[in-house]
Design an enzyme around this catalytic site. Structure first.
Site, mmCIF file in Angstrom:
data_model
loop_
_atom_site.group_PDB
_atom_site.id
_atom_site.type_symbol
_atom_site.label_atom_id
_atom_site.label_comp_id
_atom_site.label_asym_id
_atom_site.label_seq_id
_atom_site.Cartn_x
_atom_site.Cartn_y
_atom_site.Cartn_z
ATOM 1 N N TYR A 71 26.644 -11.046 4.920
ATOM 2 C CA TYR A 71 26.517 -10.995 5.516
ATOM 3 C C TYR A 71 27.518 -10.147 6.613
ATOM 4 C CZ TYR A 71 27.888 -12.647 10.663
ATOM 5 O OH TYR A 71 28.253 -12.885 11.925
ATOM 6 N N ASP A 72 29.000 -10.013 5.435
ATOM 7 C CA ASP A 72 29.857 -8.629 5.904
ATOM 8 C C ASP A 72 28.971 -7.201 6.398
ATOM 9 O OD1 ASP A 72 31.851 -10.683 5.391
ATOM 10 O OD2 ASP A 72 33.203 -8.441 6.916
ATOM 11 N N SER B 278 20.312 -24.340 42.791
ATOM 12 C CA SER B 278 20.800 -22.658 42.879
ATOM 13 C C SER B 278 20.429 -22.216 44.302
ATOM 14 C CB SER B 278 20.237 -21.562 41.955
ATOM 15 O OG SER B 278 18.560 -22.041 41.915
ATOM 16 N N GLU C 137 32.516 -19.448 51.477
ATOM 17 C CA GLU C 137 33.372 -19.516 50.554
ATOM 18 C C GLU C 137 33.392 -18.230 49.424
ATOM 19 O OE1 GLU C 137 31.594 -22.963 47.848
ATOM 20 O OE2 GLU C 137 32.496 -24.407 50.312
ATOM 21 N N LYS D 254 31.323 -15.878 46.535
ATOM 22 C CA LYS D 254 31.005 -16.355 45.246
ATOM 23 C C LYS D 254 31.124 -15.787 43.705
ATOM 24 C CE LYS D 254 25.964 -16.294 44.413
ATOM 25 N NZ LYS D 254 25.844 -16.335 43.186
ATOM 26 N N ASP E 125 31.175 -15.893 39.976
ATOM 27 C CA ASP E 125 30.122 -15.065 38.353
ATOM 28 C C ASP E 125 30.999 -16.072 37.380
ATOM 29 O OD1 ASP E 125 28.043 -15.011 37.856
ATOM 30 O OD2 ASP E 125 28.455 -12.732 37.862
ATOM 31 N N TYR F 294 33.752 -27.043 44.727
ATOM 32 C CA TYR F 294 32.859 -26.311 45.434
ATOM 33 C C TYR F 294 31.820 -27.376 46.156
ATOM 34 C CZ TYR F 294 30.250 -24.020 42.528
ATOM 35 O OH TYR F 294 29.173 -23.967 41.427
ATOM 36 N N LYS G 245 25.038 -11.588 48.746
ATOM 37 C CA LYS G 245 25.452 -10.384 47.538
ATOM 38 C C LYS G 245 26.058 -9.403 48.409
ATOM 39 C CE LYS G 245 24.357 -13.194 43.772
ATOM 40 N NZ LYS G 245 23.316 -12.547 43.044
ATOM 41 N N CYS H 287 -4.641 -0.887 25.467
ATOM 42 C CA CYS H 287 -4.003 -2.434 24.986
ATOM 43 C C CYS H 287 -3.232 -1.558 24.190
ATOM 44 C CB CYS H 287 -4.530 -3.520 24.761
ATOM 45 S SG CYS H 287 -3.180 -4.879 23.611
ATOM 46 N N CYS I 72 -3.835 -4.680 20.896
ATOM 47 C CA CYS I 72 -5.206 -4.612 20.557
ATOM 48 C C CYS I 72 -5.860 -3.748 20.549
ATOM 49 C CB CYS I 72 -5.396 -5.942 20.835
ATOM 50 S SG CYS I 72 -6.292 -5.967 22.820
ATOM 51 N N CYS J 168 -5.276 -6.242 29.225
ATOM 52 C CA CYS J 168 -5.751 -6.019 28.705
ATOM 53 C C CYS J 168 -6.957 -6.731 29.002
ATOM 54 C CB CYS J 168 -5.008 -6.432 27.341
ATOM 55 S SG CYS J 168 -6.017 -6.446 25.727
ATOM 56 N N CYS K 29 -6.228 -10.795 21.350
ATOM 57 C CA CYS K 29 -4.825 -9.825 21.663
ATOM 58 C C CYS K 29 -3.630 -10.329 21.144
ATOM 59 C CB CYS K 29 -5.125 -9.279 23.194
ATOM 60 S SG CYS K 29 -3.161 -8.281 23.094
HETATM 61 S S1 IVH Z 1 26.841 -23.890 45.936
HETATM 62 C C1 IVH Z 1 23.508 -25.875 46.325
HETATM 63 N N1 IVH Z 1 28.971 -22.476 46.024
HETATM 64 O O1 IVH Z 1 26.287 -19.891 42.968
HETATM 65 C C2 IVH Z 1 24.901 -26.034 45.736
HETATM 66 N N2 IVH Z 1 28.175 -22.155 43.948
HETATM 67 O O2 IVH Z 1 23.819 -18.990 42.728
HETATM 68 C C3 IVH Z 1 24.774 -24.297 45.191
HETATM 69 N N3 IVH Z 1 28.852 -19.807 42.362
HETATM 70 O O3 IVH Z 1 24.899 -22.164 39.892
HETATM 71 C C4 IVH Z 1 25.625 -24.143 44.475
HETATM 72 N N4 IVH Z 1 30.525 -19.937 43.803
HETATM 73 O O4 IVH Z 1 27.779 -21.679 39.780
HETATM 74 C C5 IVH Z 1 28.239 -22.704 45.485
HETATM 75 N N5 IVH Z 1 31.285 -20.885 46.291
HETATM 76 C C6 IVH Z 1 30.172 -21.853 45.688
HETATM 77 C C7 IVH Z 1 29.825 -20.933 44.641
HETATM 78 C C8 IVH Z 1 28.841 -20.980 43.551
HETATM 79 C C9 IVH Z 1 29.735 -19.624 42.483
HETATM 80 C C10 IVH Z 1 27.696 -20.239 41.832
HETATM 81 C C11 IVH Z 1 26.768 -21.122 41.356
HETATM 82 C C12 IVH Z 1 25.750 -22.000 41.327
HETATM 83 C C13 IVH Z 1 25.165 -20.268 41.757
HETATM 84 C C14 IVH Z 1 24.551 -20.693 42.914
#
Ligand code: IVH
Length: 712
Positions: free
Chosen positions: A50-51, A96, A130, A132, A134, A257, A345, A439, A442, A457, A463
């Site tokens: 592995y190494d 989401s 709020e 957002k 990541d 949140y 975004k 293709c 295939c 294709c 295929c």
């Molecule tokens: S609310 C309907 N609030 O964004 C409620 N989400 O794109 C859905 N996220 O899966 C979530 N900050 O991981 C909410 N202030 C915030 C957020 C937030 C980050 C993320 C969260 C969600 C994703 C949706």
């Protein structure tokens, strides 16, 4: 696939092209061994072997730094241990968010809320804005004020039980001060600060360098050290450790949140809900703001864009949530996203790099998709090596040629896009790309019907690429979800002739002896695989339908079909009947809310093919799809019934009425037939009301509908 001749060549003599191939093979192999070691506890090679693989990978990367891959073993954070966690079903699904990118998207979002709720123009809308982050969303369950379990989001319905890891987070209250609901799910984001991520990464880099030195001196070294790529990846890897002791040493934070299932509603507005969360001891992002009206809301995103660089953590946009929770409930959600929230975004980041090649991939429906292979470049925090070029017209329109300098963009989590080229930097002699008319897998003709952009294709199930892609789709997590049957294993089973169609997967046990003879297929791996297959002999009808990989039948449409037809037998029989154009079954299919005539045609074409029906029936002998649940309490007078709305309703929009009916378990269709149980008639109803009378279907006034639906 590994090329044995290449494997024995010294790193110093590899050409760039060979190095690229070798890195791809090493990434796949090392990932495979990581899985065998960490998840299945069944290493197939010695530590020394592995190494040697890891060392070779590192040496090639050192010689060709530009070839560093997104999935390079040197970048992975720990071995993700998905299979090591128990599954937990969320009380209500974790949704989401739909994305918007500009002021117009936001205005349209406001307008759609007003239309849905039929709000008067003078009625003000308040939102909470709020940041957002990541990170990684989690669902925290409290019973009698005590934290009892926590899960990752997973596929939205079922996540991984990471309770013990969450308990190591300082930000997580273990007990809520009274008063609290008997049972409540609290949702939030686990993340880490930029500085913590950078410090951890520097520490890992130093440890990796030291390990390398020791190894060079011939000393014994431990397993390869992984270096996280970005804060999100680091947070996710840290939370999903099988050993909570490791999570405890990672600098993870949590902002709460949102609310999931609750035994009683603890607030009337989102803003007061955030205050309650603070009162219970949760960290709530202090930048969250109550925004009255459109201008305040738009100003919030501008303010966040300016503050972004100064924040301790990465944010990729802002989230707007309608403040009134009663309105949130009325709005509900569509597909996987709520109608009452939107993510805005930040504009995407861009970079330029060289286009090395254009590969043609063959998908499960035979579509030939061109893919750009580029010199690796960092965009928005990740290394990018590939981008979709969509189709041949797109290549021609942008006049993208191999050797060109291309401008890349990554917007949020979206797959990178090629925006265009830099004409001044085109190398001499670069030729326009000639799109193949056969293709590449295939050799069948690849044809492009009049008026369509996609070349396909014509090999169908003959295929190999299409068959393998269908099998991969079939086993995917959101389809049949067969653990341990990843891309490589499917390819191996296909190449050996053991699996040609989905039903063959369920007959693999007969070939156990043969598989045992294969390199890398230990007894434990085979036993786990067969057990995972057995566990999926019963699946919800909607998953089964989605897994078939019929064009345009994604998860949302599969769900609509399952809910409408309820059982597999009924669905199959009605689909075959629907192959006749103009039949009642075809009309019914096309009139299901959300399906429509184009998708109906796609389904009919699938069922018109004898080999598809044969494959389906073969599969149905192995797998038993479970009847779809009727969504709402069976005591609703609309559960399982078919409803049509016609005319203008006075008290709610058509969209809201239809969504409400679906929540009560009804199937909503657009046209009246003998199968319709109720027609709800608003003002100015036309032919549908007449047709209902003619067929003797029960007609309801708006008031009667509200009464029966329990809307008062
Ligand atoms: S609310 C309907 N609030 O964004 C409620 N989400 O794109 C859905 N996220 O899966 C979530 N900050 O991981 C909410 N202030 C915030 C957020 C937030 C980050 C993320 C969260 C969600 C994703 C949706």
């Amino acid at each position: 696939m590994t090329d044995p001749a290449l494997r024995t060549r010294k790193v110093e003599v590899l050409t760039e092209e060979e190095a690229g191939r070798e890195l791809a093979a090493l990434a796949a192999e090392i990932a495979h061994h990581d899985e065998a070691y960490h998840r299945q506890d069944a290493p197939e090679i010695s530590d020394a072997e592995y190494d040697a693989l890891v060392r070779r990978n590192r040496a090639i990367e050192a010689r060709f730094p530009a070839l560093l891959r997104e999935d390079s073993p040197t970048r992975r954070v720990g071995a993700a241990a998905a299979e090591g966690f128990a599954k937990l079903r969320h009380g209500v699904p974790m949704l989401s968010l739909d994305n918007g990118f500009g002021d117009d998207d936001f205005r349209e979002f406001l307008a759609s809320i007003r239309r849905f709720l039929k709000l008067a123009p003078e009625e003000a809308l308040a939102f909470v804005g709020e940041p957002k982050i990541d990170g990684l969303s989690v669902n925290l369950t409290y019973e009698d004020g005590r934290f009892v379990r926590g899960a990752t989001r997973g596929d939205g319905a079922v996540g991984e039980d990471v309770t013990r890891n969450l308990l190591t987070l300082q930000d997580l209250p273990k007990h809520l001060p009274a008063p609290f609901p008997a049972r409540i799910e609290i949702r939030g984001e686990v993340f880490c600060d930029k500085a913590d991520f950078l410090a951890f990464r520097a520490q890992q880099q130093a440890a990796a360098a030291e390990r390398e030195e020791r190894r060079a001196r011939g000393e014994k070294v431990g397993p390869a050290i992984t270096i996280p790529v970005n804060p999100r990846n680091f947070a996710a890897g840290s939370l999903r450790q099988l050993d909570p002791g490791i999570t405890a040493r990672r600098p993870l934070k949590l902002f709460a949140y949102a609310m999931g299932e609750a035994s009683e509603q603890p607030a009337e507005t989102h803003w007061t809900w955030l205050e309650r969360l603070r009162g219970w001891g949760f960290a709530v992002n202090p930048l969250s703001a109550l925004l009255e009206g459109e201008e305040a809301a738009l100003a919030f995103q501008r303010r966040m864009a300016e503050t972004r660089a100064d924040l301790a953590y990465d944010i990729d946009g802002v989230v707007y949530k309608l403040d009134r929770l009663d309105w949130q409930r009325r709005l509900g959600f569509v597909g996987r996203a709520p109608r009452w929230a939107i993510a805005w975004k930040f504009p995407a980041e861009q970079a330029t790099t060289t286009l090395l090649d254009i590969e043609i991939q063959v998908g499960r429906t035979g579509a030939l998709t061109p893919r750009a292979v580029m010199r690796p470049v960092g965009v928005g925090g990740v290394m990018v090596t590939h981008a979709s070029l969509h189709n041949e017209d797109e290549i021609a329109r942008k006049d993208v040629r191999i050797g060109d300098t291309v401008i890349l963009q990554r917007a949020g989590d979206v797959i990178p896009q090629i925006l265009g080229i830099v004409p001044e930097r085109r190398p001499e002699g670069a030729q326009p790309f000639a799109f193949p008319d056969r293709c590449p897998v295939c050799g069948s003709h690849a044809v492009r019907p009049e008026g369509e952009v996609v070349r396909r294709c014509t090999g169908g199930l003959t295929c190999a690429a299409q068959t393998v892609e269908r099998l991969i789709h079939f086993t995917r997590r959101n389809a049949m979800d067969i653990e341990g049957l990843g891309v490589e294993n499917i390819q191996a089973l296909f190449d050996a002739g053991l699996v040609r169609g989905p039903a063959d997967i369920f007959r693999l046990a007969r070939h156990e002896a043969e598989m045992r003879g294969w390199e890398g297929w230990g007894a434990k791996k085979i036993a786990n695989l067969l057990a995972a297959i057995e566990a999926r002999r019963q699946v919800p009808l909607e998953r089964f339908i989605f897994a078939l990989g019929i064009r345009r039948i994604g998860e949302a449409n599969a769900k609509l079909l399952a809910r409408h037809y309820h059982s597999f037998a009924e669905w199959r029989q009605r689909m075959v009947a629907a192959t006749t154009i103009g039949s009642e079954a075809r009309e019914e299919l096309g009139s299901i809310q959300g399906i429509g005539p184009a998708i109906a045609t796609e389904l009919a074409e699938f069922f018109a093919e004898p080999h598809n029906r044969a494959a389906l029936d073969d599969l149905a002998r192995e797998v038993t799809p479970q009847d779809a649940e009727i969504a709402a309490a069976a005591d609703s007078p609309f559960a399982g019934r078919t409803l049509v709305f016609t005319g203008t309703l006075g008290t709610m929009s058509r969209d809201e009425a239809e969504a409400q009916a679906e929540r009560l378990g009804a199937k909503v269709t657009k046209s009246v037939s003998r199968k319709t149980d109720f027609v709800v008639v608003g003002a100015d109803a036309g032919s549908k009301a007449a047709k209902a009378a003619e067929l003797g279907v029960r007609v309801l006034t708006e008031a009667e509908w509200r009464e029966m639906a329990g809307l008062g």
